[in-house]
Design a protein around this motif. Structure first.
Motif, mmCIF file in Angstrom:
data_model
loop_
_atom_site.group_PDB
_atom_site.id
_atom_site.type_symbol
_atom_site.label_atom_id
_atom_site.label_comp_id
_atom_site.label_asym_id
_atom_site.label_seq_id
_atom_site.Cartn_x
_atom_site.Cartn_y
_atom_site.Cartn_z
ATOM 1 N N TYR A 149 0.839 -1.194 0.000
ATOM 2 C CA TYR A 149 0.000 0.000 0.000
ATOM 3 C C TYR A 149 0.874 1.244 0.000
ATOM 4 O O TYR A 149 1.991 1.245 0.524
ATOM 5 C CB TYR A 149 -0.920 -0.002 1.225
ATOM 6 N N THR A 153 -1.536 6.175 2.989
ATOM 7 C CA THR A 153 -2.858 5.958 2.403
ATOM 8 C C THR A 153 -3.201 4.485 2.520
ATOM 9 O O THR A 153 -2.366 3.657 2.887
ATOM 10 C CB THR A 153 -2.903 6.361 0.914
ATOM 11 N N ASP A 154 -4.449 4.164 2.190
ATOM 12 C CA ASP A 154 -4.844 2.760 2.140
ATOM 13 C C ASP A 154 -5.013 2.307 0.693
ATOM 14 O O ASP A 154 -5.703 1.337 0.418
ATOM 15 C CB ASP A 154 -6.135 2.542 2.926
ATOM 16 N N SER A 155 -4.367 3.026 -0.222
ATOM 17 C CA SER A 155 -4.465 2.694 -1.650
ATOM 18 C C SER A 155 -3.507 1.557 -1.976
ATOM 19 O O SER A 155 -2.292 1.691 -1.767
ATOM 20 C CB SER A 155 -4.138 3.911 -2.509
ATOM 21 N N ASN A 158 -1.085 -1.987 -7.159
ATOM 22 C CA ASN A 158 -1.459 -3.151 -7.956
ATOM 23 C C ASN A 158 -0.402 -3.530 -8.984
ATOM 24 O O ASN A 158 -0.435 -4.629 -9.532
ATOM 25 C CB ASN A 158 -2.791 -2.884 -8.667
#
Length: 214
Positions: A149, A153-155, A158
């Motif tokens: 991540y 942030t919690d993004s 990918n």
């Protein structure tokens, strides 16, 4: 010997046989229960020991007491990260020199449960290459999964693999253990087979202060 006496003897043997089979069945159930309990306890102990080791290593991700090495994007604490493989840097033995550690899921352990793999831990000593080593940890591991991540942030990130300049600020680690032997059911192993005693552990390790460059 009268017919009634003979029937009584035969009946006694039948009753004795039924009681014997019942007793044997109870003994077998007790043995199976004891085996299942001992296996479950052993898995729990293995899990506690393994997670303690991993947590101890992860606490040192990006640890640089000299404040001189991990100070820019090209020397980020995160060296490489994939779904089943994570390599990071930090002063692991408090000698003022940056070392590297890598965790990855290795090959099958070739047990009756084919899902069990060897957990591999690699260590590179920054001050003495003679201390480099590869540890093959056999603890019933069936899954080792990393998710990454962004910093603060919690993004999720990918695009894998991650590396020096990916801005990793948090890692989610999922670890699964299973017993090597089945207790009930078919001889075909499946990940969802409830006859395998499984322990599942998941932890969020937030180390953004040391994980990214300062």
């Amino acid at each position: 010997m009268g017919a009634s006496t003979l029937l009584d003897i035969i009946g006694s043997f039948i009753v004795f046989g039924m009681l014997l089979l019942s007793g044997l069945g109870m003994d077998l159930n007790a043995i199976n229960d004891r085996f299942a309990y001992n296996t479950s306890v052993n898995l729990q102990l293995q899990l506690v020991s393994l997670t303690a080791q991993i947590e101890n290593d992860f606490q040192k991700i990006g640890y640089d007491p000299t404040q001189t090495t991990l100070t820019n994007p090209s020397s980020s604490a995160v060296r490489y990260g994939n779904a089943n493989d994570f390599r990071f840097a930090g002063d692991m033995n408090n000698d003022g020199v940056i070392d590297s550690v890598e965790y990855l899921l290795g090959p099958s352990q070739n047990l009756s449960n084919p899902a069990i793999c060897i957990l591999v831990r690699k260590f590179w000593d920054g001050s003495n290459a003679a201390n480099n080593r590869v540890d093959s940890i056999k603890a019933g591991v069936t899954e080792l999964r990393f998710a990454y991540y962004m910093t603060n942030t919690d993004s999720p990130i990918n695009s894998l693999p991650v590396g020096d300049s990916s801005g990793v600020g948090m890692i989610r680690l999922s670890l699964s253990l299973q017993s090597p032997d089945k207790f009930t059911g078919s001889t075909v192993y499946q990940q969802t087979d409830t006859s395998l005693y499984s322990v599942y552990w998941k932890q969020f390790e937030i180390v953004s202060k040391n994980m990214t460059w300062r």
